[in-house]
Design a protein around this motif. Structure first.
Motif, short mmCIF file in Angstrom:
data_model
loop_
_atom_site.label_atom_id
_atom_site.label_comp_id
_atom_site.label_asym_id
_atom_site.label_seq_id
_atom_site.Cartn_x
_atom_site.Cartn_y
_atom_site.Cartn_z
N GLU A 1 -0.73 7.57 -2.83
CA GLU A 1 0.61 7.14 -2.42
C GLU A 1 0.65 6.89 -0.92
O GLU A 1 1.28 5.94 -0.46
CB GLU A 1 1.65 8.19 -2.83
CG GLU A 1 3.07 7.69 -2.77
CD GLU A 1 3.36 6.53 -3.72
OE1 GLU A 1 4.18 5.67 -3.35
OE2 GLU A 1 2.78 6.47 -4.81
N SER B 1 1.44 -0.70 -7.55
CA SER B 1 1.00 -1.70 -6.57
C SER B 1 -0.44 -2.15 -6.80
O SER B 1 -0.81 -3.24 -6.38
CB SER B 1 1.16 -1.17 -5.15
OG SER B 1 0.15 -0.25 -4.82
N THR B 2 -1.23 -1.32 -7.45
CA THR B 2 -2.64 -1.65 -7.66
C THR B 2 -2.95 -2.01 -9.11
O THR B 2 -4.12 -2.26 -9.44
CB THR B 2 -3.55 -0.47 -7.24
OG1 THR B 2 -3.19 0.69 -8.00
CG2 THR B 2 -3.42 -0.18 -5.75
N ILE C 1 -6.65 1.17 -2.17
CA ILE C 1 -5.46 2.01 -2.24
C ILE C 1 -5.74 3.06 -3.31
O ILE C 1 -5.82 2.73 -4.50
CB ILE C 1 -4.21 1.18 -2.60
CG1 ILE C 1 -3.99 0.01 -1.63
CG2 ILE C 1 -2.96 2.06 -2.71
CD1 ILE C 1 -3.65 0.39 -0.23
N TRP D 1 1.99 3.70 -5.75
CA TRP D 1 0.66 3.16 -5.50
C TRP D 1 -0.01 2.68 -6.77
O TRP D 1 -0.77 1.71 -6.75
CB TRP D 1 -0.20 4.15 -4.72
CG TRP D 1 -0.77 5.29 -5.52
CD1 TRP D 1 -0.13 6.47 -5.81
CD2 TRP D 1 -2.05 5.38 -6.09
NE1 TRP D 1 -0.95 7.28 -6.55
CE2 TRP D 1 -2.16 6.63 -6.73
CE3 TRP D 1 -3.15 4.52 -6.14
CZ2 TRP D 1 -3.30 7.04 -7.41
CZ3 TRP D 1 -4.29 4.94 -6.81
CH2 TRP D 1 -4.35 6.18 -7.44
N TRP E 1 -0.74 3.50 0.01
CA TRP E 1 0.20 2.44 -0.30
C TRP E 1 1.33 2.42 0.73
O TRP E 1 1.70 1.36 1.24
CB TRP E 1 0.75 2.59 -1.71
CG TRP E 1 1.88 1.65 -2.02
CD1 TRP E 1 3.14 1.99 -2.41
CD2 TRP E 1 1.87 0.21 -1.97
NE1 TRP E 1 3.91 0.87 -2.59
CE2 TRP E 1 3.15 -0.23 -2.33
CE3 TRP E 1 0.90 -0.73 -1.64
CZ2 TRP E 1 3.50 -1.58 -2.38
CZ3 TRP E 1 1.25 -2.09 -1.68
CH2 TRP E 1 2.52 -2.49 -2.05
N ALA F 1 -0.61 -4.98 -4.22
CA ALA F 1 -1.25 -4.50 -2.99
C ALA F 1 -2.10 -5.60 -2.36
O ALA F 1 -2.06 -5.80 -1.13
CB ALA F 1 -2.10 -3.26 -3.28
#
Length: 159
Positions: A87, A38-39, A84, A35, A90, A49
């Motif tokens: 975890e 992704s962010t 997000i 996560w 995500w 994300a």
């Protein structure tokens, strides 16, 4: 081969199963990120994300129409999603993306061939075929961004 099967195959290629050209697909690029990766913001660009939600938003919107629903997606909402912060958040987004992708692929595979040349919701949107093509092109565009962002992030995050 029917046009609907060709379109479904192209969707699979970019979204879930493809290995052609660069040997990967959207799902493969997002499913093994955490996560924080992704962010992570890079140079003021959208995050992975952001792009995952955005792409899934349009996929789900077109799938809804193929299921007989209304076209309810709007550009101004295409990046509006809850932050997000874990975890699980995500993984939920990744699962939504994958589910939306599989749903669209199945719907396109089962679409009657004659439907492809019919008007998609309103004449200003063109045909079903055109809208499926646009989803494929849109997905490739953001998939390319995800690949580049992932490479940048993997080069800056220590394991």
């Amino acid at each position: 081969m029917k046009q609907t099967q060709l379109l479904a195959n192209r969707l699979k290629e970019v979204l879930t199963e493809g290995k052609w050209v660069i040997g990967t697909n959207f799902k493969a690029q997002i499913e093994n990120l955490n996560w924080k990766e992704s962010t992570q913001k890079m140079h003021g660009l959208n995050t992975i994300a952001d792009l995952t939600f955005h792409t899934s938003y349009y996929i789900a919107g077109v799938a809804s129409v193929l299921e007989g629903g209304n076209l309810e997606i709007r550009d101004k909402y295409s990046f509006d999603y809850p932050p997000i912060t874990s975890e699980q958040d995500w993984k939920n987004l990744v699962n939504k993306f994958c589910g939306d992708a599989e749903r669209l692929i199945q719907l396109v595979e089962n679409l009657p061939e004659e439907k492809l040349q019919q008007t998609f919701v309103d004449e200003k949107y063109g045909t079903y075929h055109r809208n499926i093509d646009v989803i494929i092109e849109h997905s490739y565009y953001h998939f390319g961004q995800v690949v580049l962002l992932r490479k940048m992030i993997k080069g800056t995050i220590e394991d």
